[in-house]
Design a protein around this motif. Structure first.
Motif, short mmCIF file in Angstrom:
data_model
loop_
_atom_site.label_atom_id
_atom_site.label_comp_id
_atom_site.label_asym_id
_atom_site.label_seq_id
_atom_site.Cartn_x
_atom_site.Cartn_y
_atom_site.Cartn_z
N PRO A 336 -1.42 -13.86 -22.98
CA PRO A 336 -1.70 -13.16 -21.72
C PRO A 336 -2.95 -12.30 -21.87
O PRO A 336 -3.23 -11.75 -22.93
N ASN A 338 -5.36 -9.16 -21.57
CA ASN A 338 -5.14 -7.71 -21.64
C ASN A 338 -5.47 -7.05 -20.31
O ASN A 338 -6.27 -7.58 -19.51
N LEU A 339 -4.89 -5.90 -20.07
CA LEU A 339 -5.16 -5.13 -18.87
C LEU A 339 -6.19 -4.06 -19.18
O LEU A 339 -6.09 -3.37 -20.22
N ASP A 348 -0.37 -6.77 -21.75
CA ASP A 348 0.33 -6.94 -20.48
C ASP A 348 1.80 -6.57 -20.64
O ASP A 348 2.54 -7.23 -21.37
N ARG A 350 4.19 -6.96 -18.68
CA ARG A 350 5.10 -7.88 -17.99
C ARG A 350 5.47 -9.08 -18.85
O ARG A 350 6.44 -9.79 -18.55
N GLN A 351 4.72 -9.32 -19.91
CA GLN A 351 4.92 -10.52 -20.72
C GLN A 351 6.24 -10.47 -21.48
O GLN A 351 6.57 -9.49 -22.13
#
Length: 359
Positions: A336, A338-339, A348, A350-351
């Protein structure tokens, strides 16, 4: 403040937590799971199982970092002298007051007991005792020391949690490394048990962690400073008062003049460097800082807790490797993204990951 004797207890805590949290195959959010495990392990180092099994404290320790940053951001636009007047009316101030109450309730009476110990007494080996022994003057107040434990949580929980989450994401995206890392852990533990010596022998695990850290810097820029008096360099360049300076840690970590194929994840990049040059082997360890590795800072401002953080992360990661197969949910193969928020970088939240106990 040697933590030589803490590796065994850290392993015990990680094993205790994981065996209860993941007794069978399950899909869990990596962020929430690792924050919980790292919080418990750090708290075990703080003051033993009395602290690491205290659910009220664990919640405050896990939440404090986010809550205090939220309030700090709201205070930032105001001049420093106005902030104490504004703080009580801010949304979130009551939550921080609650965290402080929990810290005092948890630690003040323990610090009072620890401060009363004399030289020659059989003193516990933990962070509480180290803080009590080093406290001077007004800092020898149990409530002040209890307040400091929130800062310990701020420094030790979310940074280490983010690091191991990045490692797990990279491991799932590059599963070909998993078995060799598992063997690295098993051999070290077989030879030295759960000791600091075993942690030092996990060179491939150390390399994988450092490569993950290289590609997933916590901040894009580090060492942010404002010049308080004229700063003159050797070449004559002078920075005037008020100048802001910073170091591009992410750009350094992905500079092709420093790292070959910097955009390619190579889990054994630093292991190979350590093996190829015995004279420079120490330069390429996870906790080592340098001009080409700024994740922990550099010089006298480098993170003083990075050696404990490295050991704690290795202990948790080693338990995961030995006891579980870890993967993305079915159908997912890519890591995923990165934010990014401002200059901050985080995995992330949410992962989810699938943890399957190994036979």
């Amino acid at each position: 403040m040697c933590f030589y004797h803490l590796i065994g207890p850290l392993n015990d805590e990680a094993n205790h937590t994981l065996s209860r949290l993941i007794p069978h195959k399950v899909e869990l959010r990596a962020y929430d799971t690792m924050v919980g495990i790292i919080t418990k392990n750090a708290s075990r180092m703080f003051g033993g199982t009395t602290i690491s099994r205290n659910e009220e404290w664990l919640k405050s320790a896990a939440d404090y970092s986010m809550d205090v940053v939220s309030v700090a951001v709201k205070l930032r636009p105001y001049p420093a002298f106005v902030r104490p007047l504004i703080y009580p009316f801010l949304e979130g101030s009551k939550i921080l007051d609650r965290h402080l109450y929990v810290a005092k309730k948890t630690f003040s009476h323990i610090f009072a007991e620890r401060l009363a110990l004399k030289e020659g007494d059989d003193k516990p080996i933990d962070m509480l005792q180290w803080l009590a022994d080093s406290a001077r003057g007004s800092d020898r107040n149990p409530d002040v020391l209890a307040h400091n434990m929130l800062f310990m949580a701020l420094a030790s929980v979310h940074t280490s949690s983010a690091t191991i989450i990045h490692v797990l994401f990279d491991l799932c995206a590059n599963p070909e490394f998993m078995e060799e890392l598992r063997q690295d852990v098993q051999q070290a533990v077989d030879e030295s048990g759960w000791t600091l010596a075993a942690i030092a022998k996990m060179k491939k695990v150390d390399s994988f962690m450092k490569e993950s850290q290289r590609m997933n810097q916590a901040v894009l820029m580090t060492f942010n400073r404002k010049v308080a008096k004229p700063l003159k360099f050797e070449d004559g360049t002078t920075l005037p008062v008020g100048t802001y300076i910073t170091m591009p840690s992410h750009a350094v970590a992905t500079d092709p003049d420093i790292y070959s194929n910097p955009e390619t994840f190579d889990g054994f990049r630093f292991y190979d460097k350590r093996m190829s040059s015995k004279t420079e082997a120490n330069r390429h360890q996870f906790a080592t800082t340098g001009p080409e590795s700024l994740a922990f800072g550099q010089g006298k401002t480098a993170c003083p807790g990075r050696f404990f953080a490295a050991s704690n992360i290795k202990v948790v990661l080693s338990n995961l490797l030995l006891n579980y197969d870890i993967s993305f949910p079915p159908g997912q193969t890519e890591r995923p993204k990165n934010l990014h928020k401002g200059g901050l970088v985080r995995p992330d939240p949410r992962q989810t990951l699938i943890f399957t106990p190994r036979k």
